[in-house]
Design an enzyme around this catalytic site. Structure first.
Site, PDB file in Angstrom:
ATOM      1  N   SER A 111       0.852  -1.194   0.000  1.00 50.81           N
ATOM      2  CA  SER A 111       0.000   0.000   0.000  1.00 50.81           C
ATOM      3  C   SER A 111       0.888   1.245   0.000  1.00 50.81           C
ATOM      4  CB  SER A 111      -0.843  -0.026   1.271  1.00 50.81           C
ATOM      5  OG  SER A 111      -1.327   1.256   1.565  1.00 50.81           O
ATOM      6  N   SER A 112       0.339   2.347  -0.525  1.00 48.23           N
ATOM      7  CA  SER A 112       1.141   3.578  -0.570  1.00 48.23           C
ATOM      8  C   SER A 112       1.368   4.175   0.822  1.00 48.23           C
ATOM      9  CB  SER A 112       0.468   4.618  -1.468  1.00 48.23           C
ATOM     10  OG  SER A 112      -0.816   4.909  -0.984  1.00 48.23           O
ATOM     11  N   CYS A 113       0.671   3.646   1.841  1.00 44.33           N
ATOM     12  CA  CYS A 113       0.892   4.189   3.192  1.00 44.33           C
ATOM     13  C   CYS A 113       2.211   3.707   3.800  1.00 44.33           C
ATOM     14  CB  CYS A 113      -0.272   3.882   4.113  1.00 44.33           C
ATOM     15  SG  CYS A 113      -0.377   2.163   4.560  1.00 44.33           S
ATOM     16  N   TYR A 140      -0.557  -0.821  10.145  1.00 46.93           N
ATOM     17  CA  TYR A 140      -0.777  -1.457   8.850  1.00 46.93           C
ATOM     18  C   TYR A 140       0.471  -1.264   7.974  1.00 46.93           C
ATOM     19  CZ  TYR A 140      -3.089  -2.187   4.295  1.00 46.93           C
ATOM     20  OH  TYR A 140      -3.442  -2.631   3.052  1.00 46.93           O
ATOM     21  N   LYS A 144       2.995  -4.010   6.173  1.00 51.63           N
ATOM     22  CA  LYS A 144       3.181  -4.043   4.712  1.00 51.63           C
ATOM     23  C   LYS A 144       4.668  -3.863   4.342  1.00 51.63           C
ATOM     24  CE  LYS A 144      -0.794  -5.075   3.265  1.00 51.63           C
ATOM     25  NZ  LYS A 144      -0.973  -6.285   2.451  1.00 51.63           N
ATOM     26  N   HIS A 183     -13.043   3.064   3.452  1.00 54.41           N
ATOM     27  CA  HIS A 183     -12.242   4.206   2.999  1.00 54.41           C
ATOM     28  C   HIS A 183     -13.155   5.363   2.568  1.00 54.41           C
ATOM     29  CE1 HIS A 183      -9.173   0.977   2.613  1.00 54.41           C
ATOM     30  NE2 HIS A 183      -8.392   1.946   3.052  1.00 54.41           N
TER      31      HIS A 183
HETATM   32  O1  GFB Z   1      -9.641   6.700   2.718  1.00 58.44           O
HETATM   33  P1  GFB Z   1      -9.278   7.029   4.109  1.00 58.44           P
HETATM   34  O2  GFB Z   1     -10.099   6.414   5.176  1.00 58.44           O
HETATM   35  O3  GFB Z   1      -7.791   6.669   4.436  1.00 58.44           O
HETATM   36  O4  GFB Z   1      -9.393   8.642   4.311  1.00 58.44           O
HETATM   37  P2  GFB Z   1      -6.317   7.266   4.130  1.00 58.44           P
HETATM   38  C1  GFB Z   1      -8.858   9.563   3.419  1.00 58.44           C
HETATM   39  C2  GFB Z   1      -9.213  10.979   3.816  1.00 58.44           C
HETATM   40  O5  GFB Z   1     -10.624  11.181   3.649  1.00 58.44           O
HETATM   41  C3  GFB Z   1      -8.914  11.351   5.268  1.00 58.44           C
HETATM   42  C4  GFB Z   1     -11.173  11.799   4.808  1.00 58.44           C
HETATM   43  O6  GFB Z   1      -8.463  12.684   5.304  1.00 58.44           O
HETATM   44  C5  GFB Z   1     -10.297  11.254   5.937  1.00 58.44           C
HETATM   45  O7  GFB Z   1     -10.424  12.060   7.093  1.00 58.44           O
HETATM   46  N1  GFB Z   1     -12.599  11.457   4.891  1.00 58.44           N
HETATM   47  C6  GFB Z   1     -13.623  12.354   4.754  1.00 58.44           C
HETATM   48  C7  GFB Z   1     -13.159  10.256   5.105  1.00 58.44           C
HETATM   49  N2  GFB Z   1     -14.801  11.756   4.907  1.00 58.44           N
HETATM   50  C8  GFB Z   1     -14.548  10.434   5.109  1.00 58.44           C
HETATM   51  C9  GFB Z   1     -15.389   9.304   5.310  1.00 58.44           C
HETATM   52  O8  GFB Z   1     -16.605   9.365   5.314  1.00 58.44           O
HETATM   53  N3  GFB Z   1     -14.765   8.113   5.443  1.00 58.44           N
HETATM   54  C10 GFB Z   1     -13.410   7.984   5.438  1.00 58.44           C
HETATM   55  N4  GFB Z   1     -12.866   6.773   5.592  1.00 58.44           N
HETATM   56  N5  GFB Z   1     -12.592   9.051   5.276  1.00 58.44           N
HETATM   57  C11 GFB Z   1      -5.710   4.795   4.312  1.00 58.44           C
HETATM   58  C12 GFB Z   1      -5.155   3.914   5.392  1.00 58.44           C
HETATM   59  O9  GFB Z   1      -5.452   6.094   4.669  1.00 58.44           O
HETATM   60  O10 GFB Z   1      -5.118   4.566   3.079  1.00 58.44           O
HETATM   61  C13 GFB Z   1      -5.089   2.501   4.981  1.00 58.44           C
HETATM   62  O11 GFB Z   1      -5.900   4.070   6.562  1.00 58.44           O
HETATM   63  C14 GFB Z   1      -4.606   2.319   3.549  1.00 58.44           C
HETATM   64  O12 GFB Z   1      -4.247   1.851   5.847  1.00 58.44           O
HETATM   65  C15 GFB Z   1      -5.220   3.282   2.575  1.00 58.44           C
HETATM   66  O13 GFB Z   1      -3.221   2.440   3.490  1.00 58.44           O
HETATM   67  C16 GFB Z   1      -4.636   3.209   1.206  1.00 58.44           C
HETATM   68  O14 GFB Z   1      -6.095   7.485   2.676  1.00 58.44           O
HETATM   69  O15 GFB Z   1      -6.046   8.428   5.010  1.00 58.44           O
END
Ligand code: GFB
Length: 313
Positions: A111-113, A140, A144, A183
C-alpha cells in the site's frame, strides 16, 4: 529472469473475496489459467499449519497475495493490534511457505501508506524508510513494509522470484461501503445515496476536506498485477498509481455530480485528516508500458451503479 505465461498454470489468488481479489479473478479469466481460491472459513491464512497443508495439497504455480486486513483511517486507528498482527501473519506465512513449497513466482500487494508522512511528491519507490510514518495507519504500514522486505530477503538469499507492488488508494465495485470501517470514496458514496434517499440537505465529511488522495480504479489495478506477474522480475517493490489526484472536498463534489446530489458539505474536524498528500510516482511501471485507463469520474460512475444495484435497499 524470463517473462512468464499464465496459460494452463495454477494461479492462487489469496484474498479472492476482497475488493482486489474479486477484480483480479475476473481479470485472470482472460489468461486461461486455473484460478485457485480458498475461503477464509476453510483456511485462515494467519494459521501456519492450515496454510501449509492447503499449499501442499493444491500446489499452485503462482500466487497473488491480496489477502489482508484493510480499512479506512478510523478503522486503522481503532484496531492497531489486529492490523499489525493479521497482516504480519498473512505475509510471513504465505511468503515463507511459498519458498518452502518452491512456488515459481509470487506477487505481494502492499500500500502507498508504507511511505513517510511527509515524503517528497510524487513519491518514488526509494522514499521508503526515509522518515516517520503517518500515525493513523503506522501499524498497517509496518506490516506491509515487513511483507515487501520479506519478498526482497527471500529473493536475495534464496533467489526466489518474489515481487511486491504498492498501489495507491483503491476503489471500485465490491468495496466496503460501511461508513465507519471503509475508505473515503465508498464512505462518501454511501453518505450521499443516504442523503438522496432520506432527502437530507447535508452530508458530513471527516476532517478538513483539504488532504489530497490519488485514486486508482480496482480493475486497472487488477490489470497491472497481471502485467507485473508476467513481466516484472526484480526484488525491489514497484508503485502502481493513476496520477489522478484530488482533494477530499473535490472528491465529494465529483460524487455529488455523478449522483446529482445538490446538498452541502459539513466538515467534522474532530476526525483525523491523516497524511496531507500521497501521490505516488508511477514512472517505473509506466516506462515498462503499463498505465491506468479509467478516469476518476468514469470509475465513480461504475462504483455508484454497483452500489445502487447491490447495496442500496
Ligand atoms: O480513505 P481514508 O479512510 O484513508 O481517508 P487514508 C482519506 C481521507 O478522507 C482522510 C477523509 O483525510 C479522511 O479524514 N474522509 C472524509 C473520510 N470523509 C470520510 C469518510 O466518510 N470516510 C473515510 N474513511 N474518510 C488509508 C489507510 O489512509 O489509506 C489505509 O488508513 C490504507 O491503511 C489506505 O493504506 C490506502 O487514505 O487516510
Amino acid at each position: 529472469m524470463k517473462n512468464i505465461k499464465l496459460k494452463n498454470k495454477k494461479v492462487f489468488v489469496a484474498g479472492h473475496d476482497g475488493l482486489v481479489g474479486k477484480s483480479l479473478c475476473k481479470r485472470l479469466e482472460k489468461e486461461n489459467c486455473k484460478i485457485l481460491t480458498c475461503s477464509k472459513r476453510k483456511v485462515d491464512l494467519r494459521d501456519f499449519n492450515k496454510t501449509n497443508n492447503w499449499l501442499k495439497l493444491n500446489k499452485p504455480d503462482y500466487i497473488f497475495i491480496c489477502a489482508a486486513r484493510v480499512g479506512g483511517i478510523l478503522e486503522n486507528s481503532l484496531y492497531p493490534a489486529d492490523f499489525i498482527y493479521d497482516n504480519l501473519s498473512i505475509a510471513t506465512n504465505l511468503i515463507h511457505l511459498s519458498y518452502k513449497h518452491k512456488i515459481k513466482k509470487i506477487l505481494y500487494l502492499g500500500s502507498s501508506c508504507i511511505y513517510p508522512k511527509f515524503s517528497k511528491q510524487p513519491i518514488k519507490e526509494d522514499s521508503l524508510l526515509t522518515g516517520s510514518l503517518e500515525p493513523t495507519n503506522e501499524w498497517y504500514a509496518i506490516a506491509k513494509i515487513a511483507g515487501l522486505k520479506l519478498c526482497k530477503a527471500y529473493s536475495v538469499q534464496h533467489k526466489c522470484n518474489f515481487i511486491s507492488a504498492m498501489p495507491t488508494n483503491l476503489y471500485g465495485p465490491g468495496d466496503n461501503f460501511d461508513i465507519n470501517s471503509g475508505h473515503v470514496l465508498p464512505g462518501l458514496v454511501h453518505k450521499i445515496f443516504d442523503a438522496l434517499k432520506y432527502k437530507k440537505k447535508t452530508i458530513t465529511i471527516w476532517g478538513t476536506g483539504k488532504p489530497k488522495r490519488e485514486f486508482l480504479f480496482v480493475d486497472d489495478l487488477a490489470d497491472a498485477l497481471v502485467f507485473l506477474m508476467k513481466k516484472y522480475n526484480k526484488p525491489d517493490h514497484i508503485n502502481i498509481g493513476s496520477n489522478q489526484e484530488v482533494t477530499i472536498k473535490d472528491l465529494a463534489k465529483i460524487i455529488s455530480k455523478v449522483t446529482n446530489f445538490k446538498g452541502n458539505f459539513i466538515f467534522d474536524k474532530s476526525k483525523p485528516d491523516g497524511t496531507p498528500r500521497k501521490l505516488i510516482n508511477s514512472k517505473k511501471i509506466n516506462s515498462m508500458g503499463w498505465r491506468s485507463k479509467t478516469t476518476l469520474s468514469k470509475g465513480i460512475e461504475l462504483t455508484c451503479e454497483w452500489y445502487l444495484k447491490n447495496k442500496s435497499k
